[in-house]
Design a protein around this motif. Structure first.
Motif, PDB file in Angstrom:
ATOM      1  N   GLU A   1       0.840  -1.212   0.000  1.00 20.68           N
ATOM      2  CA  GLU A   1       0.000   0.000   0.000  1.00 20.68           C
ATOM      3  C   GLU A   1       0.870   1.254   0.000  1.00 20.68           C
ATOM      4  OE1 GLU A   1      -2.985   0.112   3.029  1.00 20.68           O
ATOM      5  OE2 GLU A   1      -3.735  -1.895   2.564  1.00 20.68           O
ATOM      6  N   ARG A   2       1.964   1.209   0.721  1.00 23.94           N
ATOM      7  CA  ARG A   2       2.853   2.366   0.775  1.00 23.94           C
ATOM      8  C   ARG A   2       3.482   2.620  -0.598  1.00 23.94           C
ATOM      9  NH1 ARG A   2       7.875   2.546   4.890  1.00 23.94           N
ATOM     10  NH2 ARG A   2       8.653   0.987   3.432  1.00 23.94           N
ATOM     11  N   TRP A   3       3.848   1.537  -1.285  1.00 22.84           N
ATOM     12  CA  TRP A   3       4.419   1.712  -2.630  1.00 22.84           C
ATOM     13  C   TRP A   3       3.386   2.338  -3.564  1.00 22.84           C
ATOM     14  CZ3 TRP A   3       2.946   0.239  -7.469  1.00 22.84           C
ATOM     15  CH2 TRP A   3       3.851   0.530  -8.492  1.00 22.84           C
ATOM     16  N   GLU A   4       2.150   1.851  -3.493  1.00 20.35           N
ATOM     17  CA  GLU A   4       1.095   2.376  -4.367  1.00 20.35           C
ATOM     18  C   GLU A   4       0.904   3.879  -4.141  1.00 20.35           C
ATOM     19  OE1 GLU A   4      -2.229  -0.064  -3.368  1.00 20.35           O
ATOM     20  OE2 GLU A   4      -1.663  -1.688  -4.727  1.00 20.35           O
ATOM     21  N   ILE A   5       0.884   4.293  -2.874  1.00 19.04           N
ATOM     22  CA  ILE A   5       0.706   5.707  -2.567  1.00 19.04           C
ATOM     23  C   ILE A   5       1.940   6.504  -2.975  1.00 19.04           C
ATOM     24  CG2 ILE A   5       0.508   7.368  -0.665  1.00 19.04           C
ATOM     25  CD1 ILE A   5      -1.451   5.476   0.659  1.00 19.04           C
ATOM     26  N   ASP A   6       3.126   5.964  -2.689  1.00 15.65           N
ATOM     27  CA  ASP A   6       4.363   6.641  -3.105  1.00 15.65           C
ATOM     28  C   ASP A   6       4.381   6.864  -4.612  1.00 15.65           C
ATOM     29  OD1 ASP A   6       5.496   6.958  -0.641  1.00 15.65           O
ATOM     30  OD2 ASP A   6       6.729   5.157  -0.732  1.00 15.65           O
ATOM     31  N   SER A   7       3.967   5.835  -5.343  1.00 20.44           N
ATOM     32  CA  SER A   7       3.965   5.907  -6.802  1.00 20.44           C
ATOM     33  C   SER A   7       3.007   6.991  -7.289  1.00 20.44           C
ATOM     34  CB  SER A   7       3.569   4.541  -7.382  1.00 20.44           C
ATOM     35  OG  SER A   7       3.591   4.570  -8.785  1.00 20.44           O
ATOM     36  N   ARG A   8       1.846   7.066  -6.669  1.00 19.64           N
ATOM     37  CA  ARG A   8       0.870   8.086  -7.054  1.00 19.64           C
ATOM     38  C   ARG A   8       1.351   9.488  -6.665  1.00 19.64           C
ATOM     39  NH1 ARG A   8      -4.545   6.166  -4.374  1.00 19.64           N
ATOM     40  NH2 ARG A   8      -5.337   8.072  -5.343  1.00 19.64           N
ATOM     41  N   ILE A   9       2.035   9.594  -5.529  1.00 18.40           N
ATOM     42  CA  ILE A   9       2.591  10.879  -5.101  1.00 18.40           C
ATOM     43  C   ILE A   9       3.624  11.374  -6.099  1.00 18.40           C
ATOM     44  CG2 ILE A   9       4.133  11.960  -3.396  1.00 18.40           C
ATOM     45  CD1 ILE A   9       2.618  10.409  -1.226  1.00 18.40           C
ATOM     46  N   ARG A  10       4.505  10.477  -6.535  1.00 16.89           N
ATOM     47  CA  ARG A  10       5.533  10.860  -7.501  1.00 16.89           C
ATOM     48  C   ARG A  10       4.916  11.340  -8.809  1.00 16.89           C
ATOM     49  NH1 ARG A  10       9.447   5.600  -6.633  1.00 16.89           N
ATOM     50  NH2 ARG A  10      10.171   6.114  -4.530  1.00 16.89           N
TER      51      ARG A  10
ATOM     52  N   ARG B   1      -0.084   8.661   3.266  1.00 12.26           N
ATOM     53  CA  ARG B   1       1.283   8.145   3.409  1.00 12.26           C
ATOM     54  C   ARG B   1       1.745   8.208   4.856  1.00 12.26           C
ATOM     55  NH1 ARG B   1       5.903   6.740   4.208  1.00 12.26           N
ATOM     56  NH2 ARG B   1       7.574   6.586   2.672  1.00 12.26           N
ATOM     57  N   VAL B   2       1.444   9.306   5.530  1.00 15.32           N
ATOM     58  CA  VAL B   2       1.803   9.462   6.941  1.00 15.32           C
ATOM     59  C   VAL B   2       1.053   8.438   7.801  1.00 15.32           C
ATOM     60  CG1 VAL B   2       1.711  11.010   8.934  1.00 15.32           C
ATOM     61  CG2 VAL B   2       2.437  11.886   6.709  1.00 15.32           C
ATOM     62  N   ASP B   3      -0.234   8.251   7.520  1.00 17.74           N
ATOM     63  CA  ASP B   3      -1.037   7.277   8.272  1.00 17.74           C
ATOM     64  C   ASP B   3      -0.499   5.858   8.092  1.00 17.74           C
ATOM     65  OD1 ASP B   3      -2.685   9.281   9.167  1.00 17.74           O
ATOM     66  OD2 ASP B   3      -4.233   8.964   7.643  1.00 17.74           O
ATOM     67  N   LEU B   4      -0.097   5.541   6.863  1.00 18.84           N
ATOM     68  CA  LEU B   4       0.479   4.224   6.599  1.00 18.84           C
ATOM     69  C   LEU B   4       1.792   4.033   7.339  1.00 18.84           C
ATOM     70  CD1 LEU B   4       0.065   3.189   2.847  1.00 18.84           C
ATOM     71  CD2 LEU B   4      -0.505   1.852   4.869  1.00 18.84           C
ATOM     72  N   GLN B   5       2.602   5.094   7.362  1.00 20.52           N
ATOM     73  CA  GLN B   5       3.873   5.020   8.070  1.00 20.52           C
ATOM     74  C   GLN B   5       3.646   4.770   9.557  1.00 20.52           C
ATOM     75  OE1 GLN B   5       6.701   5.034   6.414  1.00 20.52           O
ATOM     76  NE2 GLN B   5       7.809   4.582   8.289  1.00 20.52           N
ATOM     77  N   LEU B   6       2.599   5.396  10.093  1.00 17.47           N
ATOM     78  CA  LEU B   6       2.247   5.186  11.494  1.00 17.47           C
ATOM     79  C   LEU B   6       1.863   3.727  11.735  1.00 17.47           C
ATOM     80  CD1 LEU B   6       1.765   6.433  14.289  1.00 17.47           C
ATOM     81  CD2 LEU B   6      -0.554   7.009  13.543  1.00 17.47           C
ATOM     82  N   GLU B   7       1.090   3.159  10.814  1.00 12.82           N
ATOM     83  CA  GLU B   7       0.708   1.745  10.919  1.00 12.82           C
ATOM     84  C   GLU B   7       1.931   0.842  10.905  1.00 12.82           C
ATOM     85  OE1 GLU B   7      -2.816  -0.143   9.067  1.00 12.82           O
ATOM     86  OE2 GLU B   7      -3.049   1.769   8.011  1.00 12.82           O
ATOM     87  N   LEU B   8       2.877   1.147  10.027  1.00 14.93           N
ATOM     88  CA  LEU B   8       4.095   0.347   9.943  1.00 14.93           C
ATOM     89  C   LEU B   8       4.894   0.415  11.242  1.00 14.93           C
ATOM     90  CD1 LEU B   8       5.284   1.057   6.291  1.00 14.93           C
ATOM     91  CD2 LEU B   8       5.097  -1.212   7.315  1.00 14.93           C
ATOM     92  N   LEU B   9       4.987   1.604  11.804  1.00 17.69           N
ATOM     93  CA  LEU B   9       5.721   1.765  13.058  1.00 17.69           C
ATOM     94  C   LEU B   9       5.048   1.009  14.205  1.00 17.69           C
ATOM     95  CD1 LEU B   9       6.655   5.544  12.804  1.00 17.69           C
ATOM     96  CD2 LEU B   9       8.231   3.615  12.684  1.00 17.69           C
ATOM     97  N   LYS B  10       3.710   1.059  14.243  1.00 10.40           N
ATOM     98  CA  LYS B  10       2.978   0.322  15.284  1.00 10.40           C
ATOM     99  C   LYS B  10       3.156  -1.182  15.103  1.00 10.40           C
ATOM    100  CE  LYS B  10      -0.606   3.754  16.328  1.00 10.40           C
ATOM    101  NZ  LYS B  10      -2.056   4.066  16.288  1.00 10.40           N
ATOM    102  N   HIS B  11       3.172  -1.612  13.843  1.00 12.06           N
ATOM    103  CA  HIS B  11       3.395  -3.030  13.554  1.00 12.06           C
ATOM    104  C   HIS B  11       4.772  -3.454  14.053  1.00 12.06           C
ATOM    105  CE1 HIS B  11       3.349  -6.847  11.428  1.00 12.06           C
ATOM    106  NE2 HIS B  11       4.471  -6.524  10.827  1.00 12.06           N
ATOM    107  N   ASP B  12       5.784  -2.635  13.776  1.00  9.86           N
ATOM    108  CA  ASP B  12       7.140  -2.940  14.235  1.00  9.86           C
ATOM    109  C   ASP B  12       7.238  -2.892  15.750  1.00  9.86           C
ATOM    110  OD1 ASP B  12       8.062  -3.371  11.722  1.00  9.86           O
ATOM    111  OD2 ASP B  12       9.181  -1.510  11.519  1.00  9.86           O
ATOM    112  N   GLN B  13       6.463  -1.995  16.356  1.00  7.05           N
ATOM    113  CA  GLN B  13       6.454  -1.910  17.814  1.00  7.05           C
ATOM    114  C   GLN B  13       5.950  -3.217  18.435  1.00  7.05           C
ATOM    115  OE1 GLN B  13       3.568   0.774  19.597  1.00  7.05           O
ATOM    116  NE2 GLN B  13       5.005   1.355  21.194  1.00  7.05           N
TER     117      GLN B  13
END
Length: 224
Positions: A131-140, A165-177
């Motif tokens: 999902e992060r790649w998809e959003i990054d790609s659309r942002i670019r 993108r920020v919300d997804l990054q937060l999800e990733l950080l919580k997952h890693d936590q």
């Protein structure tokens, strides 16, 4: 009519090229994955590494090798499935900007490689990374389009995507936590086990080494 068609084609090629040129200029958020070691090799006066090729130059030389047809096909299919508009632009690059095309295909192949690592090992990270790649790609793509045309609608959509993108990054950080907390729990359990059975562990290790010494001595005697 012909002039208009050529203008649209040239504009699309320009946007496609900018999509990949912008990769280095866009502000990147905190990476949830394990940070890689810096590939920059600083060479000071009298450094023993002087004259040796840097890791980054070796990596660039390795990446200059052409991808095989199968990986190229997989990369294009991946783009078609997850960002069709990007796939169309990449295909236009193949004819008009072959160097940018190869770069785009290699970027896609690198993304596929990362995703393949997560697919069977960590399903949640696989989903979030995709999902992060998809959003990054659309942002670019939108950032490139805004830099060319400056549409207010595109700018509004760009900001919305950045929020996602920020919300997804937060999800990733919580997952890693959560994963980190599980690792800490395992470490704590191992610490407690050793603290409660310290002498037992010492005796077991001593006996193991002692048996190894005896076996080694027996082998030496047989050889003599």
């Amino acid at each position: 009519m012909l002039f208009t068609h050529m203008k649209i084609r040239n504009l699309s090629c320009l946007i496609a090229g900018l999509v990949f040129c912008l990769c280095g200029s866009l502000v990147s958020f905190v990476n949830a994955e394990k940070p890689a070691q810096s590939e920059t090799v600083s060479i000071s006066k009298g450094d023993s590494s002087k004259g040796k090729p840097s890791k980054s130059s070796e990596k660039n030389r390795k990446n200059s090798h052409p991808l095989n047809v199968e990986r190229e096909k997989l990369a294009l299919e991946f783009a078609k499935s997850h960002h069709p508009e990007l796939a169309k632009l990449i295909q236009r690059l193949k004819k008009h900007k072959p160097r940018e095309y190869k770069r785009a295909i290699r970027d896609l192949d690198n993304t596929l490689t990362r995703l393949e690592r997560f697919k069977n090992r960590d399903g949640e990270r696989y989903r979030l990374t995709l999902e992060r790649w998809e959003i990054d790609s659309r942002i670019r793509l939108l950032a490139a389009r805004v830099s060319v045309m400056g549409s207010s609608e595109d700018k509004s959509e760009l900001k919305s995507l950045i929020k996602q993108r920020v919300d997804l990054q937060l999800e990733l950080l919580k997952h890693d936590q959560k994963l980190a907390e599980k690792r800490v729990q395992k470490l704590q359990k191992s610490i407690e086990e050793i603290e409660q059975n310290r002498n037992k562990f010492v005796d077991a290790e001593f006996n193991k080494i002692n048996r190894s010494i005896k076996k080694s001595g027996q082998k030496d005697k047989k050889q003599k």
